[in-house]
Design a protein around this motif. Sequence first.
Motif, PDB file in Angstrom:
ATOM      1  N   UNK A 152      31.507  35.411   5.641  1.00  0.00           N
ATOM      2  CA  UNK A 152      31.453  34.762   4.431  1.00  0.00           C
ATOM      3  C   UNK A 152      31.227  33.183   4.766  1.00  0.00           C
ATOM      4  N   UNK A 153      32.030  32.514   5.595  1.00  0.00           N
ATOM      5  CA  UNK A 153      31.629  31.236   5.693  1.00  0.00           C
ATOM      6  C   UNK A 153      30.551  30.980   6.441  1.00  0.00           C
ATOM      7  N   UNK A 154      30.003  31.627   7.194  1.00  0.00           N
ATOM      8  CA  UNK A 154      28.683  31.472   7.999  1.00  0.00           C
ATOM      9  C   UNK A 154      27.740  31.674   6.833  1.00  0.00           C
ATOM     10  N   UNK A 155      27.697  32.570   6.225  1.00  0.00           N
ATOM     11  CA  UNK A 155      26.565  33.015   5.030  1.00  0.00           C
ATOM     12  C   UNK A 155      26.659  31.494   4.223  1.00  0.00           C
TER      13      UNK A 155
ATOM     14  N   UNK B  56      34.686  31.220  21.845  1.00  0.00           N
ATOM     15  CA  UNK B  56      35.407  31.303  20.808  1.00  0.00           C
ATOM     16  C   UNK B  56      35.133  30.874  19.574  1.00  0.00           C
ATOM     17  N   UNK B  57      34.348  29.884  19.503  1.00  0.00           N
ATOM     18  CA  UNK B  57      33.544  29.525  18.054  1.00  0.00           C
ATOM     19  C   UNK B  57      32.708  30.652  17.538  1.00  0.00           C
ATOM     20  N   UNK B  58      31.979  31.397  18.353  1.00  0.00           N
ATOM     21  CA  UNK B  58      31.049  32.341  18.091  1.00  0.00           C
ATOM     22  C   UNK B  58      31.879  33.362  17.532  1.00  0.00           C
ATOM     23  N   UNK B  59      33.041  33.863  18.023  1.00  0.00           N
ATOM     24  CA  UNK B  59      33.695  35.109  17.894  1.00  0.00           C
ATOM     25  C   UNK B  59      34.371  34.611  16.512  1.00  0.00           C
ATOM     26  N   UNK B  60      35.122  33.412  16.233  1.00  0.00           N
ATOM     27  CA  UNK B  60      35.676  33.283  14.945  1.00  0.00           C
ATOM     28  C   UNK B  60      34.466  33.177  13.991  1.00  0.00           C
ATOM     29  N   UNK B  61      33.406  32.718  14.111  1.00  0.00           N
ATOM     30  CA  UNK B  61      32.379  32.860  13.397  1.00  0.00           C
ATOM     31  C   UNK B  61      31.955  34.449  12.971  1.00  0.00           C
ATOM     32  N   UNK B  62      31.966  35.314  13.907  1.00  0.00           N
ATOM     33  CA  UNK B  62      31.756  36.626  13.395  1.00  0.00           C
ATOM     34  C   UNK B  62      32.772  37.098  12.690  1.00  0.00           C
ATOM     35  N   UNK B  63      34.041  36.768  12.786  1.00  0.00           N
ATOM     36  CA  UNK B  63      35.222  37.266  11.939  1.00  0.00           C
ATOM     37  C   UNK B  63      35.176  36.628  10.642  1.00  0.00           C
TER      38      UNK B  63
END
Length: 140
Positions: free
Chosen positions: A123-126, A113-120
């Motif tokens: 910009x925050x991951x960047x 779920x954390x990975x999926x949320x990150x994929x959405x």
Amino acid sequence: MTGMKEGAGENPFAEETSSGTSDREDETDLGDVESAEDNTEGPVEQSASSPEQSTNRKPMQIPYKFRRDGVQDGRDRVPLFLHSETKRDERDALRELEERLDDDVSLTDLREALVIAGLDHLDEVEGQLEEWGYGMVFDN
């Protein structure tokens, strides 16, 4: 919770077919073929006896948590290495989400779920990757 025990009563998620067996018994190895995303989005088309029924009635979609045999079903194993601070934050998030949902949450489900949320939220991951030094340019 990994599913219903055999012989523990009727499966409330099973749908009767014309032969009297449940759809679940007729399906083969859903975990290897379907992802949670494929099965939770949008209605499944079914024929209805009248046009009114087809617009007012949506078939029930069985959530991934209940149609799998275990948390690893349908998932590929990938190595995950975490900093100790991240591991601590992950544990805190797990506890908080269990309280919010009033349910046990598997660590495997939380991580996906954390990975999926990150994929959405790329910009925050960047931004996190930039904090770690990605995108830095050093002039010669």
